[in-house]
Motif scaffolding. Structure first.
Motif, PDB file in Angstrom:
ATOM      1  N   GLY A  41      11.062   6.135 -72.111  1.00  8.99           N
ATOM      2  CA  GLY A  41      10.574   4.762 -72.780  1.00  8.99           C
ATOM      3  C   GLY A  41      10.283   4.737 -73.759  1.00  8.99           C
ATOM      4  O   GLY A  41       9.563   5.494 -74.680  1.00  8.99           O
ATOM      5  N   LEU A  80       3.312   1.587 -69.424  1.00 10.22           N
ATOM      6  CA  LEU A  80       2.144   2.777 -68.739  1.00 10.22           C
ATOM      7  C   LEU A  80       1.204   3.049 -69.974  1.00 10.22           C
ATOM      8  O   LEU A  80       1.324   3.171 -71.824  1.00 10.22           O
ATOM      9  CB  LEU A  80       2.652   4.706 -69.264  1.00 10.22           C
ATOM     10  CG  LEU A  80       1.763   5.629 -68.933  1.00 10.22           C
ATOM     11  CD1 LEU A  80       1.166   5.867 -67.559  1.00 10.22           C
ATOM     12  CD2 LEU A  80       2.812   6.815 -69.612  1.00 10.22           C
ATOM     13  N   GLU A 130       0.296  17.847 -61.163  1.00 13.47           N
ATOM     14  CA  GLU A 130       1.088  16.545 -61.602  1.00 13.47           C
ATOM     15  C   GLU A 130       0.268  15.223 -60.066  1.00 13.47           C
ATOM     16  O   GLU A 130       0.052  13.995 -60.279  1.00 13.47           O
ATOM     17  CB  GLU A 130       2.711  16.588 -60.547  1.00 13.47           C
ATOM     18  CG  GLU A 130       3.263  15.154 -60.911  1.00 13.47           C
ATOM     19  CD  GLU A 130       5.203  15.653 -60.714  1.00 13.47           C
ATOM     20  OE1 GLU A 130       5.436  16.482 -61.596  1.00 13.47           O
ATOM     21  OE2 GLU A 130       5.786  15.068 -60.236  1.00 13.47           O
ATOM     22  N   GLN A 162      -1.430  11.752 -60.718  1.00 16.45           N
ATOM     23  CA  GLN A 162      -0.698  10.273 -60.237  1.00 16.45           C
ATOM     24  C   GLN A 162      -1.983   9.499 -59.827  1.00 16.45           C
ATOM     25  O   GLN A 162      -2.730   8.673 -59.696  1.00 16.45           O
ATOM     26  CB  GLN A 162      -0.305  10.553 -59.054  1.00 16.45           C
ATOM     27  CG  GLN A 162       1.344  11.244 -59.499  1.00 16.45           C
ATOM     28  CD  GLN A 162       2.246  10.038 -59.781  1.00 16.45           C
ATOM     29  OE1 GLN A 162       1.566   8.696 -59.623  1.00 16.45           O
ATOM     30  NE2 GLN A 162       3.532  10.177 -60.381  1.00 16.45           N
ATOM     31  N   GLU A 218      -3.830   1.418 -61.332  1.00 14.61           N
ATOM     32  CA  GLU A 218      -2.782   0.371 -61.191  1.00 14.61           C
ATOM     33  C   GLU A 218      -3.272  -1.403 -62.071  1.00 14.61           C
ATOM     34  O   GLU A 218      -4.530  -1.759 -60.762  1.00 14.61           O
ATOM     35  CB  GLU A 218      -1.987   0.828 -59.823  1.00 14.61           C
ATOM     36  CG  GLU A 218      -1.181   1.715 -60.092  1.00 14.61           C
ATOM     37  CD  GLU A 218      -1.140   2.201 -57.929  1.00 14.61           C
ATOM     38  OE1 GLU A 218      -0.755   1.388 -57.772  1.00 14.61           O
ATOM     39  OE2 GLU A 218      -0.665   3.688 -58.151  1.00 14.61           O
ATOM     40  N   ASP A 262      -0.193   0.774 -65.585  1.00 11.68           N
ATOM     41  CA  ASP A 262      -1.119   1.298 -65.037  1.00 11.68           C
ATOM     42  C   ASP A 262      -1.594   1.957 -66.256  1.00 11.68           C
ATOM     43  O   ASP A 262      -1.028   2.417 -67.265  1.00 11.68           O
ATOM     44  CB  ASP A 262       0.242   2.925 -64.395  1.00 11.68           C
ATOM     45  CG  ASP A 262       0.652   1.863 -63.424  1.00 11.68           C
ATOM     46  OD1 ASP A 262       0.081   1.203 -62.120  1.00 11.68           O
ATOM     47  OD2 ASP A 262       1.992   2.943 -62.865  1.00 11.68           O
ATOM     48  N   LEU A 304       5.627  11.238 -66.768  1.00 12.73           N
ATOM     49  CA  LEU A 304       5.788   9.575 -66.463  1.00 12.73           C
ATOM     50  C   LEU A 304       6.451   8.955 -67.735  1.00 12.73           C
ATOM     51  O   LEU A 304       6.728   7.348 -67.127  1.00 12.73           O
ATOM     52  CB  LEU A 304       3.662   9.176 -66.449  1.00 12.73           C
ATOM     53  CG  LEU A 304       2.976   9.721 -65.080  1.00 12.73           C
ATOM     54  CD1 LEU A 304       1.623   9.259 -65.657  1.00 12.73           C
ATOM     55  CD2 LEU A 304       3.706  10.247 -64.108  1.00 12.73           C
ATOM     56  N   LYS A 360       9.138   8.811 -68.649  1.00 16.77           N
ATOM     57  CA  LYS A 360      10.219   8.526 -68.284  1.00 16.77           C
ATOM     58  C   LYS A 360      10.754   7.215 -67.091  1.00 16.77           C
ATOM     59  O   LYS A 360      10.947   6.626 -66.579  1.00 16.77           O
ATOM     60  CB  LYS A 360      11.032   9.494 -67.079  1.00 16.77           C
ATOM     61  CG  LYS A 360      11.132  10.141 -67.895  1.00 16.77           C
ATOM     62  CD  LYS A 360      12.442  12.043 -67.039  1.00 16.77           C
ATOM     63  CE  LYS A 360      12.057  12.965 -67.950  1.00 16.77           C
ATOM     64  NZ  LYS A 360      11.074  13.355 -67.323  1.00 16.77           N
ATOM     65  N   GLN A 361       9.824   7.008 -66.031  1.00 19.01           N
ATOM     66  CA  GLN A 361       9.543   5.865 -65.312  1.00 19.01           C
ATOM     67  C   GLN A 361       8.531   4.176 -66.270  1.00 19.01           C
ATOM     68  O   GLN A 361       8.797   3.351 -65.147  1.00 19.01           O
ATOM     69  CB  GLN A 361       8.015   6.581 -64.330  1.00 19.01           C
ATOM     70  CG  GLN A 361       8.509   7.407 -63.777  1.00 19.01           C
ATOM     71  CD  GLN A 361       7.568   7.821 -62.953  1.00 19.01           C
ATOM     72  OE1 GLN A 361       6.026   7.238 -62.698  1.00 19.01           O
ATOM     73  NE2 GLN A 361       7.380   9.343 -62.813  1.00 19.01           N
ATOM     74  N   TYR A 362       8.566   4.537 -67.205  1.00 18.98           N
ATOM     75  CA  TYR A 362       8.371   3.420 -67.756  1.00 18.98           C
ATOM     76  C   TYR A 362       8.924   3.013 -69.143  1.00 18.98           C
ATOM     77  O   TYR A 362       8.912   3.886 -70.013  1.00 18.98           O
ATOM     78  CB  TYR A 362       6.617   3.589 -68.259  1.00 18.98           C
ATOM     79  CG  TYR A 362       5.883   3.584 -66.971  1.00 18.98           C
ATOM     80  CD1 TYR A 362       4.859   2.239 -66.784  1.00 18.98           C
ATOM     81  CD2 TYR A 362       5.143   5.131 -66.983  1.00 18.98           C
ATOM     82  CE1 TYR A 362       4.197   3.125 -65.773  1.00 18.98           C
ATOM     83  CE2 TYR A 362       5.035   5.283 -66.241  1.00 18.98           C
ATOM     84  CZ  TYR A 362       3.826   3.564 -65.360  1.00 18.98           C
ATOM     85  OH  TYR A 362       2.796   4.230 -63.876  1.00 18.98           O
TER      86      TYR A 362
END
Ligand SMILES: Nc1ncnc2c1ncn2[C@@H]1O[C@H](COP(=O)(O)OP(=O)(O)OP(=O)(O)O)[C@@H](O)[C@H]1O
Ligand SMILES: [Mg+2]
Length: 251
Positions: A2, A35, A82, A86, A91, A96, A123, A125-127
């Motif tokens: 991101g 994030l 990992e 998490q 959250e 997050d 992480l 990549k997910q945001y």
């Protein structure tokens, strides 16, 4: 990965405040999930975001050292890490938060820094958006937590000392050959405009001034009563100006 927005500058100039208000803006715009990384070992971003944090990345180290011989069947160190990262994620609505914290026990920050680097890779990549509130000074930049920053905000107050610190950070960015999308100077908590000497330094800074945010009574009021700054009303000048900054950066 991101878009990574990093906020840096001398101690006490408003990095955490600006970071929190960027998060507020992105959440309001629905530009989520975000994030949010508190990369300051003296973390307090969670407080201005109104969140409590149990576990930090710094605390993983100790646990890792103790448990490495007894990882669940066949689990590699990386997978364990990992999993723990998490678990460290707090959250909230639209974002997050992950807090770097202080490594426990003796030793340096290398482990926490390495983990932070991995966390961003893992992480990131997910945001669509990542906001990083840095500790005062240049530690994180020089430790190369990330070599690529989409938007770097160098925050200063309206003092010469603040500007000198900002200039050192800008020089370091050049020396480290970091890949920076945009780099801006942001002057915060301005009382009676900028002095001629500060204006002069702004002109020669080497990156444009994105905003000069006045000292804001509403921010002081919230601060005094310990209310999370993420709850600041739209009428706060700082809120409005941070939104304008985000619009200019197209985030
Ligand atoms: N525009 C503003 N108007 C009034 N007060 C402000 C403004 N911006 C920040 N502050 C206040 O200034 C103080 C320092 O702000 P903040 O904690 O955001 O700085 P920081 O750069 O993150 O500090 P540190 O280096 O300790 O992490 C806080 O009390 C905050 O509420
Ligand atoms: Mg701070």
């Amino acid at each position: 990965m991101g878009k990574l927005i990093a906020v840096t500058g001398k101690g006490g100039v408003g990095k955490t405040t600006i970071s929190a208000l960027l998060v507020r803006h992105l959440v309001k715009r629905g530009n989520t999930p975000i994030l949010v990384v508190d990369a300051d070992p003296n973390s307090n971003l969670n407080e201005v975001l109104g969140l409590s944090v149990d576990e930090t990345i710094g605390s993983i180290r100790e646990e890792m050292a103790q448990r490495v011989g007894e990882l669940p069947g066949g689990m590699a160190k990386h997978d364990f890490l990992e999993m723990k990262v998490q678990e460290c994620l707090v959250e909230a609505s639209g974002f997050d938060l992950v807090v770097m914290g202080r490594p426990e026990g003796p030793g340096c920050y290398c482990f926490a820094n390495n983990v932070l680097r991995d966390v961003l890779k893992m992480l990131g990549k997910q945001y669509p958006n990542i906001v990083v509130d840095n500790e005062a000074g240049m530690e994180h930049l020089s430790r190369r937590i990330t070599t690529s920053i989409d938007h770097l905000l160098i925050v200063s107050d309206a003092s010469i000392r603040g500007m000198l610190a900002a200039e050192r950070i800008r020089e370091l960015v050049d020396e480290l050959k970091l890949t920076i999308g945009t780099m801006h100077l942001l002057i915060n908590r301005v009382h009676d405009g900028l002095s001629a000497e500060v204006e002069k330094r702004v002109k020669t800074f080497g990156a444009p001034l994105i905003a000069a945010i006045p000292d804001d009574g509403i921010v002081r009021e919230f601060d005094g009563s310990g209310r999370p700054l993420i709850e600041l009303p739209d009428s706060s000048g700082t809120v409005r100006m941070v939104s304008e900054i985000a619009d200019r950066l197209k985030i």
